[in-house]
Design a protein around this motif. Structure first.
Motif, mmCIF file in Angstrom:
data_model
loop_
_atom_site.group_PDB
_atom_site.id
_atom_site.type_symbol
_atom_site.label_atom_id
_atom_site.label_comp_id
_atom_site.label_asym_id
_atom_site.label_seq_id
_atom_site.Cartn_x
_atom_site.Cartn_y
_atom_site.Cartn_z
ATOM 1 N N TYR A 1 39.712 44.752 39.677
ATOM 2 C CA TYR A 1 38.474 44.325 40.557
ATOM 3 C C TYR A 1 37.321 44.591 39.316
ATOM 4 N N ASP A 2 37.493 45.201 38.357
ATOM 5 C CA ASP A 2 36.231 45.119 37.482
ATOM 6 C C ASP A 2 36.279 43.845 36.797
ATOM 7 N N VAL A 3 37.448 43.373 36.280
ATOM 8 C CA VAL A 3 37.495 41.930 35.679
ATOM 9 C C VAL A 3 36.792 40.871 36.807
ATOM 10 N N PHE A 4 37.257 41.043 38.061
ATOM 11 C CA PHE A 4 36.750 40.132 39.239
ATOM 12 C C PHE A 4 35.139 40.277 38.920
ATOM 13 N N LYS A 5 34.492 41.469 38.979
ATOM 14 C CA LYS A 5 33.183 41.658 39.148
ATOM 15 C C LYS A 5 32.494 40.698 37.851
ATOM 16 N N GLU A 6 32.984 40.427 37.003
ATOM 17 C CA GLU A 6 32.496 39.757 35.996
ATOM 18 C C GLU A 6 33.083 38.372 35.871
ATOM 19 N N ASP A 7 34.067 37.891 36.172
ATOM 20 C CA ASP A 7 34.629 36.708 36.301
ATOM 21 C C ASP A 7 35.220 36.132 37.675
ATOM 22 N N ARG A 8 34.208 35.587 38.503
ATOM 23 C CA ARG A 8 34.306 35.304 39.731
ATOM 24 C C ARG A 8 35.359 34.232 39.770
ATOM 25 N N ASP A 9 35.745 33.296 38.643
ATOM 26 C CA ASP A 9 36.776 32.125 38.638
ATOM 27 C C ASP A 9 38.191 32.703 38.811
ATOM 28 N N ARG A 10 38.199 33.889 38.207
ATOM 29 C CA ARG A 10 39.631 34.733 38.308
ATOM 30 C C ARG A 10 39.532 35.167 39.708
ATOM 31 N N LEU A 11 38.731 35.739 40.113
ATOM 32 C CA LEU A 11 38.929 36.226 41.641
ATOM 33 C C LEU A 11 38.980 35.381 42.521
ATOM 34 N N VAL A 12 38.513 33.941 42.496
ATOM 35 C CA VAL A 12 38.951 32.851 43.132
ATOM 36 C C VAL A 12 40.299 32.433 43.176
ATOM 37 N N GLU A 13 40.755 32.473 41.783
ATOM 38 C CA GLU A 13 42.250 31.995 41.520
ATOM 39 C C GLU A 13 43.118 32.835 42.167
ATOM 40 N N GLN A 14 42.743 34.333 42.189
ATOM 41 C CA GLN A 14 43.614 35.143 42.765
ATOM 42 C C GLN A 14 43.847 35.121 44.195
ATOM 43 N N MET A 15 42.510 34.861 44.821
ATOM 44 C CA MET A 15 42.492 34.802 46.402
ATOM 45 C C MET A 15 43.282 33.537 46.835
ATOM 46 N N LYS A 16 43.125 32.369 46.133
ATOM 47 C CA LYS A 16 43.884 31.351 46.333
ATOM 48 C C LYS A 16 45.396 31.549 46.240
#
Length: 520
Positions: free
Chosen positions: A314-329
């Motif tokens: 989650y801390d990574v996702f806060k700074e790297d939203r592309d990673r969050l989008v990839e994870q949610m996809k």
């Protein structure tokens, strides 16, 4: 007046004209007010600033709420003695009796995984469907037929010739296995990330390396059994013990892999006992390597480790939203049946992930930690309470990533419960064989073994035991459906008893056994 047009129609036209005229007057007046009465100059000057201030206030409040939720969750975890930091779950530095698997030359996690894939995916002589034959049909009491691993065009008539052919085909794989065993003999294996710094790839590579090594050791053990090579079989069994008890970063994926390795070990030992390939000393050696308990303590460690891993993510996702989008996809899918609508919905969803406040991710972290705190309160061995609370977590979870994980916990716990039952049956089976070697027969009752065993986790009472008409033993747990079917083994994952036996029994349970139970 036109006498050919009915009077009511004229009245309707007249009423419609009045309505249209009224609407025009209203719109004209509204436009005049907008143009002449609204103070556009101050709005154009100050409006953007107001919008910016409202957005800043929204993000500030939500970020504060998230930070506060995370602070309270951490305080609660500290009061319960629960670790929350990713680095807290790393063991002490390596000692002389431990082997850091990633440090062995040529055997680092991902490179090992890739090397083990070479023969399995690119060898035409191997049967592409051979994995379908991995599950033992215990009701037949028949070990896995390794001939089925080979393509039908070159399949020999006996297991020994099949074993020799498999050795030839998988020469490089077995060479790597031998090299690994020799380099790690007597050591505690560690499949850990390369550093204490969080990384998505480290977890994947270590899981893949351990899982594929275990599959290879299991295959080699069954080939050794066909070749009647007891020394090689013992080495494979001990190496499976090393892999099952290796130090790993505690996550639910690693818990799943550990359970699978214990399952491979149970299958190999059962096959060896069935073939009478283990001496009294060999049985004692295996028994001495078995842990005293397979309860919930280690499962709780994995829940907490997974929670700490998620917090870092989650801390990574806060700074790297592309990673969050990839994870949610990867974690969720959108399907309305209309491709264009799916595409628009996905873009809108991804935009939402990119602009969401960091505080929402902190709140997701706090929710994830609270889930772990609820499960940590369950007493070791209370599988029923654990499954109930895990299911409640799934129902009350708000955040998407947590909901996915909460949905996995009950499934993993059911598998852990089955794993617990199987390993307890293995322990009982080993004691039965030792008793048989000493006395030439199996005991009539458990008490004659002089050993205290764990209860059936699905029934909260001792395992079922009886002797068959041929004098061989049958021991069983009632299984996930919690129905005692008198030792009829499973034909599906949720059907029938979990059974340890050495000779064939009735057909596996499904509709037939259920009908018999209803009649009786």
């Amino acid at each position: 007046m036109d006498r050919n047009v009915p009077a009511p129609m004229l009245a309707n036209d007249w009423n419609l004209a009045i309505v249209v005229a009224s609407m025009r007057r209203f719109i004209n007046k509204a436009l005049w007010l907008v143009v002449h009465k609204i103070p556009w100059k101050p709005i154009l000057i100050w409006g953007p600033w107001v919008i910016v201030l409202l957005a800043l206030a929204f993000y500030g409040i939500e970020n504060w709420r998230g930070a506060e939720a995370w602070r309270k969750a951490q305080l609660q975890a500290k009061s319960q003695g629960i670790k929350t930091s990713y680095s807290d779950f790393f063991p002490e530095p390596l000692s002389s009796r431990e082997a850091g698997f990633s440090n062995l030359p040529g055997l680092g996690g991902q490179s090992l995984s890739n090397r083990l894939d070479l023969q399995r995916s690119g060898t035409p002589e191997l049967n592409v469907d051979r994995r379908a034959h991995r599950n033992i049909e215990r009701w037949k009491a028949s070990p896995e037929d390794i001939r089925l691993w080979l393509d039908p065009s070159i399949r020999p008539s006996n297991k020994k010739d099949a074993a020799l052919e498999l050795e030839r085909i998988m020469k490089n794989e077995f060479s790597l296995l031998t090299k690994t065993r020799e380099a790690t003999t007597g050591s505690t294996l560690r499949f850990l990330p390369a550093s204490h710094q969080f990384s998505f790839s480290d977890k994947t590579s270590n899981v893949a390396g351990r899982s594929k090594l275990a599959a290879l050791a299991r295959d080699d053990a069954l080939i050794s059994l066909a070749l009647q090579d007891s020394e090689r079989l013992s080495k494979d069994i001990l190496f499976l013990f090393q892999l099952a008890q290796a130090e790993v970063y505690p996550t639910q994926m690693n818990d799943l892999i550990t359970s699978a390795i214990w399952g491979d070990l149970e299958e190999v030992v059962w096959s060896a006992i069935k073939e009478r390939a283990l001496s009294h000393e060999g049985l004692l050696l295996i028994l001495n390597h078995l842990p005293e308990s397979f309860g919930l303590d280690s499962f709780n460690d994995n829940v907490q480790g997974q929670c700490a891993w998620n917090s870092e993510a989650y801390d990574v996702f806060k700074e790297d939203r592309d990673r969050l989008v990839e994870q949610m996809k990867w974690s969720t899918s959108i399907s309305t049946g209309y491709s264009q609508l799916d595409e628009i919905t996905e873009k809108a969803q991804n935009f939402g992930y990119r602009i969401m406040p960091k505080g929402w991710l902190d709140q997701a972290k706090a929710e994830n930690l609270r889930q772990a705190l609820v499960l940590a309160k369950v007493a070791d061995g209370d599988f029923a309470s654990y499954i109930r609370l895990a299911s409640q977590n799934e129902e009350t979870t708000k955040y998407s990533l947590n909901k996915i994980l909460a949905g996995i916990y009950p499934q993993l716990l059911r598998r852990r419960t089955e794993h617990f039952a199987r390993m307890e049956l293995l322990k009982i089976g080993l004691h039965l064989e030792i008793f048989h070697l000493k006395n030439g027969k199996y005991p009539l009752r458990f008490q004659e073994l002089g050993v205290e065993f764990e209860d059936d986790p699905f029934a909260n009472r001792e395992m079922n035991y009886r002797l068959k008409s041929d004098g061989s033993p049958i021991v069983w747990s009632v299984g996930a459906n919690r129905i005692d079917e008198n030792g009829l083994s499973a034909k599906s994952k949720r059907d029938g008893d979990i059974v340890w036996m050495l000779t064939p029994t009735a057909v596996p349970t499904e509709s037939k056994s259920k009908n018999e139970l209803e009649q009786n």
